[in-house]
Design an enzyme around this catalytic site. Structure first.
Site, PDB file in Angstrom:
ATOM      1  N   ARG A   1       0.928  -1.237   0.068  1.00  0.00           N
ATOM      2  CA  ARG A   1       0.072  -0.085  -0.045  1.00  0.00           C
ATOM      3  C   ARG A   1       0.822   1.212   0.008  1.00  0.00           C
ATOM      4  O   ARG A   1       1.575   1.323   1.040  1.00  0.00           O
ATOM      5  CB  ARG A   1      -0.730  -0.057   1.185  1.00  0.00           C
ATOM      6  CG  ARG A   1      -1.692   1.232   1.389  1.00  0.00           C
ATOM      7  CD  ARG A   1      -2.509   1.494   2.347  1.00  0.00           C
ATOM      8  NE  ARG A   1      -3.803   0.572   1.872  1.00  0.00           N
ATOM      9  CZ  ARG A   1      -4.997   0.892   2.506  1.00  0.00           C
ATOM     10  NH1 ARG A   1      -5.027   1.672   3.736  1.00  0.00           N
ATOM     11  NH2 ARG A   1      -6.062   0.273   2.143  1.00  0.00           N
TER      12      ARG A   1
ATOM     13  N   HIS B   1      -7.567   0.771  -6.265  1.00  0.00           N
ATOM     14  CA  HIS B   1      -7.821  -0.018  -5.265  1.00  0.00           C
ATOM     15  C   HIS B   1      -8.355  -1.132  -5.427  1.00  0.00           C
ATOM     16  O   HIS B   1      -9.637  -1.339  -5.134  1.00  0.00           O
ATOM     17  CB  HIS B   1      -8.432   0.741  -4.019  1.00  0.00           C
ATOM     18  CG  HIS B   1      -8.476   0.222  -2.620  1.00  0.00           C
ATOM     19  ND1 HIS B   1      -7.818  -0.780  -2.403  1.00  0.00           N
ATOM     20  CD2 HIS B   1      -9.104   0.740  -1.469  1.00  0.00           C
ATOM     21  CE1 HIS B   1      -7.945  -1.066  -1.079  1.00  0.00           C
ATOM     22  NE2 HIS B   1      -8.573  -0.347  -0.564  1.00  0.00           N
TER      23      HIS B   1
ATOM     24  N   GLN C   1     -10.313  -3.913  -3.071  1.00  0.00           N
ATOM     25  CA  GLN C   1     -11.580  -3.531  -2.497  1.00  0.00           C
ATOM     26  C   GLN C   1     -12.714  -3.588  -3.702  1.00  0.00           C
ATOM     27  O   GLN C   1     -13.683  -3.908  -3.353  1.00  0.00           O
ATOM     28  CB  GLN C   1     -11.442  -1.765  -2.319  1.00  0.00           C
ATOM     29  CG  GLN C   1     -12.771  -1.048  -1.842  1.00  0.00           C
ATOM     30  CD  GLN C   1     -12.863  -1.231  -0.333  1.00  0.00           C
ATOM     31  OE1 GLN C   1     -12.007  -1.223   0.597  1.00  0.00           O
ATOM     32  NE2 GLN C   1     -14.276  -1.981  -0.379  1.00  0.00           N
TER      33      GLN C   1
ATOM     34  N   ASP D   1     -17.423   7.417  -0.805  1.00  0.00           N
ATOM     35  CA  ASP D   1     -15.960   7.302  -0.189  1.00  0.00           C
ATOM     36  C   ASP D   1     -15.751   8.981   0.305  1.00  0.00           C
ATOM     37  O   ASP D   1     -16.439   9.701   0.081  1.00  0.00           O
ATOM     38  CB  ASP D   1     -14.956   6.649  -1.347  1.00  0.00           C
ATOM     39  CG  ASP D   1     -13.678   6.560  -0.711  1.00  0.00           C
ATOM     40  OD1 ASP D   1     -13.355   6.392   0.593  1.00  0.00           O
ATOM     41  OD2 ASP D   1     -12.725   6.564  -1.247  1.00  0.00           O
TER      42      ASP D   1
ATOM     43  N   CYS E   1     -16.275   1.866   1.065  1.00  0.00           N
ATOM     44  CA  CYS E   1     -15.201   0.901   1.488  1.00  0.00           C
ATOM     45  C   CYS E   1     -14.780   1.150   2.875  1.00  0.00           C
ATOM     46  O   CYS E   1     -14.051   0.390   3.292  1.00  0.00           O
ATOM     47  CB  CYS E   1     -13.970   1.644   0.491  1.00  0.00           C
ATOM     48  SG  CYS E   1     -13.413   3.223   0.776  1.00  0.00           S
TER      49      CYS E   1
ATOM     50  N   ARG F   1     -13.587  -8.559   2.217  1.00  0.00           N
ATOM     51  CA  ARG F   1     -12.219  -8.231   1.950  1.00  0.00           C
ATOM     52  C   ARG F   1     -11.497  -9.239   2.406  1.00  0.00           C
ATOM     53  O   ARG F   1     -10.619  -9.762   1.503  1.00  0.00           O
ATOM     54  CB  ARG F   1     -11.619  -6.876   2.909  1.00  0.00           C
ATOM     55  CG  ARG F   1     -12.249  -5.527   2.478  1.00  0.00           C
ATOM     56  CD  ARG F   1     -11.793  -5.036   0.960  1.00  0.00           C
ATOM     57  NE  ARG F   1     -10.310  -4.990   0.874  1.00  0.00           N
ATOM     58  CZ  ARG F   1      -9.761  -4.148   1.372  1.00  0.00           C
ATOM     59  NH1 ARG F   1     -10.259  -3.063   1.990  1.00  0.00           N
ATOM     60  NH2 ARG F   1      -8.489  -4.142   1.119  1.00  0.00           N
TER      61      ARG F   1
HETATM   62  N1   CP Z   1     -10.879   0.115   2.792  1.00  0.00           N
HETATM   63  C1   CP Z   1      -9.806  -0.023   3.234  1.00  0.00           C
HETATM   64  O1   CP Z   1      -8.988  -0.205   2.451  1.00  0.00           O
HETATM   65  O2   CP Z   1      -9.627   0.161   4.298  1.00  0.00           O
HETATM   66  P1   CP Z   1      -8.279   0.347   5.218  1.00  0.00           P
HETATM   67  O3   CP Z   1      -7.727   1.866   4.846  1.00  0.00           O
HETATM   68  O4   CP Z   1      -8.630   0.294   6.792  1.00  0.00           O
HETATM   69  O5   CP Z   1      -7.278  -0.761   4.801  1.00  0.00           O
HETATM   70  N1  NVA Z   2     -10.084   6.880  -1.147  1.00  0.00           N
HETATM   71  C1  NVA Z   2      -9.262   6.514   0.007  1.00  0.00           C
HETATM   72  C2  NVA Z   2      -9.708   4.958   0.231  1.00  0.00           C
HETATM   73  C3  NVA Z   2      -9.382   4.527   1.588  1.00  0.00           C
HETATM   74  C4  NVA Z   2      -9.436   2.879   1.708  1.00  0.00           C
HETATM   75  C5  NVA Z   2      -7.897   6.866   0.353  1.00  0.00           C
HETATM   76  O1  NVA Z   2      -7.087   6.646  -0.468  1.00  0.00           O
HETATM   77  O2  NVA Z   2      -7.648   7.286   1.368  1.00  0.00           O
END
Ligand code: CP
Ligand code: NVA
Length: 313
Positions: free
Chosen positions: A110, A137, A140, A232, A272, A300
């Site tokens: 990530r 993502h 997700q 989101d 999400c 997930r």
């Molecule tokens: N939705 C998601 O990816 O959550 P986190 O940021 O908690 O991993």
């Molecule tokens: N769009 C958000 C998703 C988090 C899971 C971010 O990138 O912070």
């Protein structure tokens, strides 16, 4: 449990790298793993395998679901914080990729830059899984569509409406909707639309699957007859400095009961998570009967177990 072998060794970086058939197969494996695990019969498909999990950004769901997911499959998860690795002090990605490939059987990452993940995948000798970049993502999206199929029984022909920022989550959802023959509409303020090349590619795919991709500005127009309503945060990780400004720009991109009345009566609501209640979604909607956000978060786990099993077993 017999698995197809042709996905073994591949990376999971972008939904667009997979065919409709592959994605449907991943969903079926995810459902099967969910079913077997609930019977206490989760197959140990990754016995003796180690997944590295490299985080440059915070996470609750991704971190915990990947880690417990690999344990359930009989393997080991290794949490790696970028701050503690030499990568945080400037060791090149291409060196890190080749070193970690000697120790691990797969790596989930990530981070901010999607290009960094592409570079890592290019130099690594093991499957790389995209656990979120600024652009995409995909894990997700797979879990989201597993959830939509669970509640609606089918995917082809469903309408999914995204209200808000044309961000990483929106991009991957648009991609998977195109692949599955769904109708994806998004309402976003000017200047916050999804990236043009991602939209064009998704539209090309949607032509072949009888789906559609529509970019709009007005939430009430986008949400008409939606089967799935999705939102989101207005400011993603890395955009904290823009958060106050975004609050003004995104004011009407807010899923409340009034907006929900324009969707189908039996529409489900997804997010999400983490959510900012009172901004992109009201407490009332997220706590309503239509909301499936916690089942979505659970999925997930199963979707990623399917990904790991298919790539790493
Ligand atoms: N939705 C998601 O990816 O959550 P986190 O940021 O908690 O991993
Ligand atoms: N769009 C958000 C998703 C988090 C899971 C971010 O990138 O912070």
């Amino acid at each position: 449990m017999e698995l197809r072998q042709d996905l073994k060794g591949k990376d999971f970086l972008n939904i667009m790298d997979f065919s409709t058939e592959d994605l449907t197969y991943m969903l079926n494996v995810a459902d099967e793993l969910k079913h077997l695990s609930k019977l206490g019969k989760c197959p140990k498909l990754l016995e003796g395998k180690t997944l590295g999990m490299l985080f440059q950004k915070s996470s609750t769901r991704t971190r915990v679901s990947f880690e417990t997911g690999i344990y359930r499959l009989g393997g080991i998860g290794l949490f790696l914080s970028a701050n503690d690795l030499q990568i945080g002090r400037g060791e090149p990605i291409k060196d890190t990729a080749r070193v970690l490939s000697r120790y691990l059987d797969g790596l989930m990452i990530r981070t901010y830059s999607h290009d960094e993940v592409l570079e890592l995948a290019h130099y690594a000798d093991m499957p790389i899984i995209n656990g979120l970049t600024d652009l995409l993502h995909p894990c997700q999206a797979l879990a989201d569509i597993q959830t939509a199929r669970q509640y609606k029984g089918t995917l082809s022909g469903l309408k999914l409406t995204f209200i808000g920022d044309g961000n990483n989550v929106a991009h991957s959802l648009m991609n998977i909707c195109a692949k599955m023959g769904m109708h994806f509409s998004i309402a976003c303020p000017k200047g916050h639309e999804p990236q043009e090349t991602i939209v064009k590619n998704a539209q090309e795919v949607a032509k072949r699957t009888n789906g559609s991709i529509t970019i709009l500005e007005e939430p009430k127009e986008a949400i008409q007859n939606a089967d799935v309503v999705y939102t989101d945060v207005w400011a993603s990780m890395g955009q904290e400095k823009e958060a106050e400004e975004r609050k003004k720009v995104f004011q009407k991109y807010h899923v409340d009961c009034e907006l929900m009345s324009y969707a189908k009566k039996d529409a489900i609501v997804m997010h999400c998570l983490p959510a900012k209640r009172g901004l992109e979604i009201t407490d009332e909607v997220i706590e309503s009967k239509q909301s499936v956000v916690f089942e979505e978060a659970e999925n997930r786990l199963w979707a990623q177990m399917a990904i790991m099993a298919l790539l790493m077993a």
